[in-house]
Design a protein around this motif. Structure first.
Motif, mmCIF file in Angstrom:
data_model
loop_
_atom_site.group_PDB
_atom_site.id
_atom_site.type_symbol
_atom_site.label_atom_id
_atom_site.label_comp_id
_atom_site.label_asym_id
_atom_site.label_seq_id
_atom_site.Cartn_x
_atom_site.Cartn_y
_atom_site.Cartn_z
ATOM 1 N N VAL A 6 -35.905 21.865 -39.765
ATOM 2 C CA VAL A 6 -34.713 22.011 -38.945
ATOM 3 C C VAL A 6 -33.675 20.985 -39.392
ATOM 4 O O VAL A 6 -33.970 19.805 -39.513
ATOM 5 C CB VAL A 6 -35.052 21.809 -37.447
ATOM 6 C CG1 VAL A 6 -33.794 21.858 -36.603
ATOM 7 C CG2 VAL A 6 -36.050 22.853 -36.994
ATOM 8 N N VAL A 7 -32.477 21.463 -39.681
ATOM 9 C CA VAL A 7 -31.389 20.591 -40.103
ATOM 10 C C VAL A 7 -30.403 20.495 -38.953
ATOM 11 O O VAL A 7 -29.831 21.494 -38.526
ATOM 12 C CB VAL A 7 -30.683 21.151 -41.359
ATOM 13 C CG1 VAL A 7 -29.475 20.322 -41.713
ATOM 14 C CG2 VAL A 7 -31.651 21.231 -42.513
ATOM 15 N N THR A 8 -30.222 19.290 -38.447
ATOM 16 C CA THR A 8 -29.295 19.121 -37.333
ATOM 17 C C THR A 8 -28.167 18.150 -37.664
ATOM 18 O O THR A 8 -27.175 18.105 -36.950
ATOM 19 C CB THR A 8 -30.028 18.633 -36.069
ATOM 20 O OG1 THR A 8 -30.682 17.401 -36.373
ATOM 21 C CG2 THR A 8 -31.034 19.650 -35.585
ATOM 22 N N THR A 9 -28.322 17.367 -38.718
ATOM 23 C CA THR A 9 -27.280 16.409 -39.097
ATOM 24 C C THR A 9 -27.119 16.406 -40.613
ATOM 25 O O THR A 9 -27.990 16.882 -41.342
ATOM 26 C CB THR A 9 -27.631 14.969 -38.658
ATOM 27 O OG1 THR A 9 -28.753 14.517 -39.436
ATOM 28 C CG2 THR A 9 -27.944 14.891 -37.175
ATOM 29 N N PHE A 10 -26.007 15.833 -41.075
ATOM 30 C CA PHE A 10 -25.811 15.697 -42.513
ATOM 31 C C PHE A 10 -26.843 14.748 -43.115
ATOM 32 O O PHE A 10 -27.227 14.908 -44.269
ATOM 33 C CB PHE A 10 -24.387 15.229 -42.819
ATOM 34 C CG PHE A 10 -23.374 16.336 -42.698
ATOM 35 C CD1 PHE A 10 -23.208 17.263 -43.705
ATOM 36 C CD2 PHE A 10 -22.595 16.454 -41.564
ATOM 37 C CE1 PHE A 10 -22.289 18.294 -43.601
ATOM 38 C CE2 PHE A 10 -21.664 17.477 -41.452
ATOM 39 C CZ PHE A 10 -21.515 18.406 -42.473
ATOM 40 N N ALA A 11 -27.329 13.782 -42.339
ATOM 41 C CA ALA A 11 -28.355 12.864 -42.836
ATOM 42 C C ALA A 11 -29.634 13.618 -43.180
ATOM 43 O O ALA A 11 -30.351 13.243 -44.115
ATOM 44 C CB ALA A 11 -28.638 11.771 -41.807
ATOM 45 N N ASP A 12 -29.928 14.697 -42.460
ATOM 46 C CA ASP A 12 -31.113 15.510 -42.735
ATOM 47 C C ASP A 12 -31.051 16.168 -44.115
ATOM 48 O O ASP A 12 -32.076 16.578 -44.644
ATOM 49 C CB ASP A 12 -31.269 16.616 -41.686
ATOM 50 C CG ASP A 12 -31.526 16.094 -40.289
ATOM 51 O OD1 ASP A 12 -32.053 14.969 -40.154
ATOM 52 O OD2 ASP A 12 -31.192 16.821 -39.329
ATOM 53 N N THR A 30 -22.219 18.118 -37.623
ATOM 54 C CA THR A 30 -23.313 19.044 -37.863
ATOM 55 C C THR A 30 -22.968 19.958 -39.032
ATOM 56 O O THR A 30 -21.892 20.551 -39.048
ATOM 57 C CB THR A 30 -23.564 19.911 -36.615
ATOM 58 O OG1 THR A 30 -23.751 19.040 -35.494
ATOM 59 C CG2 THR A 30 -24.776 20.786 -36.778
ATOM 60 N N PRO A 31 -23.866 20.096 -39.992
ATOM 61 C CA PRO A 31 -23.591 21.003 -41.103
ATOM 62 C C PRO A 31 -23.596 22.461 -40.650
ATOM 63 O O PRO A 31 -24.341 22.836 -39.736
ATOM 64 C CB PRO A 31 -24.722 20.737 -42.087
ATOM 65 C CG PRO A 31 -25.792 20.076 -41.305
ATOM 66 C CD PRO A 31 -25.147 19.407 -40.138
ATOM 67 N N THR A 32 -22.764 23.248 -41.296
ATOM 68 C CA THR A 32 -22.747 24.688 -41.033
ATOM 69 C C THR A 32 -23.956 25.313 -41.726
ATOM 70 O O THR A 32 -24.599 24.687 -42.573
ATOM 71 C CB THR A 32 -21.449 25.325 -41.565
ATOM 72 O OG1 THR A 32 -21.437 25.202 -42.993
ATOM 73 C CG2 THR A 32 -20.202 24.686 -40.955
ATOM 74 N N PRO A 33 -24.288 26.545 -41.401
ATOM 75 C CA PRO A 33 -25.437 27.184 -42.053
ATOM 76 C C PRO A 33 -25.347 27.201 -43.585
ATOM 77 O O PRO A 33 -26.349 26.943 -44.261
ATOM 78 C CB PRO A 33 -25.449 28.597 -41.469
ATOM 79 C CG PRO A 33 -24.872 28.410 -40.093
ATOM 80 C CD PRO A 33 -23.788 27.369 -40.280
#
Length: 76
Positions: A6-12, A30-33
């Motif tokens: 799960v990606v919820t932040t740019f740090a991810d 939050t990054p877009t899809p």
């Protein structure tokens, strides 16, 4: 069946700290899809073709990995 993290932040996404600070400073949270799907692949050096509607963040999806490779210590 493989599950995607799960990606919820740019740090991810694995972007360098300097870019993360810049993104936060300009208000990106939050990054877009398209960004979540492409940035890790491009950071890994893979070739990629991505399509998405206008306004979905495609430019940043491809530009952020390029900027991540810039060595600021070598800038004159």
């Amino acid at each position: 069946m493989e599950t995607k993290p799960v990606v919820t932040t740019f740090a991810d996404l694995g972007l360098p700290d300097a870019l993360l600070r810049t993104l936060a400073a300009v208000g990106y949270e939050t990054p877009t899809p398209i960004q979540a799907a492409t940035i890790p692949q491009l950071l890994a050096g893979r070739d990629l073709l991505g399509t998405a509607q206008t306004g979905t963040g495609k430019t940043a999806a491809f530009a952020l990995p390029i900027l991540a490779r810039v060595d600021l210590a070598q800038a004159h």
